[in-house]
Structures are given as structure tokens and as C-alpha cells.
Design a protein around this motif. Sequence first.
Motif, PDB file in Angstrom:
ATOM      1  N   ALA A 116       0.840  -1.200   0.000  1.00 47.03           N
ATOM      2  CA  ALA A 116       0.000   0.000   0.000  1.00 47.03           C
ATOM      3  C   ALA A 116       0.874   1.248   0.000  1.00 47.03           C
ATOM      4  O   ALA A 116       0.645   2.184  -0.784  1.00 47.03           O
ATOM      5  N   HIS A 117       1.881   1.264   0.868  1.00 46.99           N
ATOM      6  CA  HIS A 117       2.762   2.424   0.957  1.00 46.99           C
ATOM      7  C   HIS A 117       3.467   2.676  -0.372  1.00 46.99           C
ATOM      8  O   HIS A 117       3.511   3.812  -0.868  1.00 46.99           O
ATOM      9  N   LEU A 118       4.014   1.637  -0.962  1.00 51.86           N
ATOM     10  CA  LEU A 118       4.761   1.819  -2.204  1.00 51.86           C
ATOM     11  C   LEU A 118       3.846   2.207  -3.363  1.00 51.86           C
ATOM     12  O   LEU A 118       4.248   2.964  -4.247  1.00 51.86           O
ATOM     13  N   THR A 119       2.611   1.723  -3.344  1.00 57.87           N
ATOM     14  CA  THR A 119       1.647   2.119  -4.375  1.00 57.87           C
ATOM     15  C   THR A 119       1.330   3.599  -4.226  1.00 57.87           C
ATOM     16  O   THR A 119       1.364   4.355  -5.214  1.00 57.87           O
ATOM     17  N   VAL A 120       1.038   4.029  -3.025  1.00 58.57           N
ATOM     18  CA  VAL A 120       0.760   5.449  -2.762  1.00 58.57           C
ATOM     19  C   VAL A 120       1.972   6.297  -3.142  1.00 58.57           C
ATOM     20  O   VAL A 120       1.855   7.325  -3.817  1.00 58.57           O
ATOM     21  N   HIS A 121       3.150   5.866  -2.739  1.00 57.45           N
ATOM     22  CA  HIS A 121       4.399   6.573  -3.051  1.00 57.45           C
ATOM     23  C   HIS A 121       4.570   6.733  -4.564  1.00 57.45           C
ATOM     24  O   HIS A 121       4.849   7.828  -5.058  1.00 57.45           O
ATOM     25  N   GLY A 122       4.377   5.630  -5.285  1.00 54.04           N
ATOM     26  CA  GLY A 122       4.512   5.678  -6.738  1.00 54.04           C
ATOM     27  C   GLY A 122       3.491   6.587  -7.393  1.00 54.04           C
ATOM     28  O   GLY A 122       3.818   7.334  -8.319  1.00 54.04           O
TER      29      GLY A 122
END
Length: 157
Positions: A116-122
Amino acid sequence: MTIGPARLDVVINYALPRTGIPAAVSFRKWVAAALAGRIREADLAIRIVDTKEGRSLNRHYRGKDYATNVLSFPADLPEGLPKGVKMPLLGDLVICAPVVAREAKEQKKALAAHYAHLTVHGVLHLLGWDHEDERDAECMEQLEREILASLGIADPY
């Protein structure tokens, strides 16, 4: 939960077996949370890859010879789309599943929360956010915290 964009089209492509990788519905939920209140319509693709493909893409596009957790490819085409084609293309994300799994384990984070974090970050990168200097990094990290909190996910930092 915050309402996402009025129209959102997210295509998820799994380039490796899906074991342990979140379902497409989760990625769509995370993208919608990142875009909520920021953009009304968006088309984007997320490709989940193995280490070999992740390393190849990182080497080709960033000159770094290792697989990284997420790569963002904004669709800021200088020439625009062909005449008559109206699509709110945001861009593409490439997420390297083995790197995400390794990081989640090392950082003692739930795997889904790290995805979730990396998706939001991207997605924030696709919107133009960056972390090249300390001030920009602090602003981007705070926004990530707020978005993740809206999803019930703890501070990843």
C-alpha cells in the motif's frame, strides 16, 4: 474513507505468480486513496515484476544496476495524445514483488501495508511529487502518512 476520483481505470498486470501479492482490488483502493481530492480522472497501469525485470528496468531508465521496490513512469507526453483521443493518462508503476517482500520482512511490516505504501508513493510520483531534497521529502512523506492513515495503515516511517 475519502472518496477517490470520479473515474479511475487501473490495470494490474502480474508478471509472476500471484502468491503473496495483493489482489487487484487492493491496488485500486490504494490508488484511489492517493488520488482522492487531487485528480478527477485517471488511467494508469501497475505491473508487478520479478527481480530480473525490475533490475533491467531500473538499469535502463535510471542507470542503477539493481532491482528497486517501485518505479514510476509519468505519462507526460510532450506531444500529447493523437487528435481526438481524450484519455486522462497518469502513467505506469512497476513494483518488484521480491524486493517488496524482502523489505517488509526486514522492516517488520505487514506485506500488504508495504505494498500500500509503495503504491501510494509511486502514484504521488506520477502526480509530480518528489523527494530530491529534504524539504520535498518531508512534504511527500507527510502526505503519504495522511493517505495511509485514511486507509487504516500505520506510519511507514
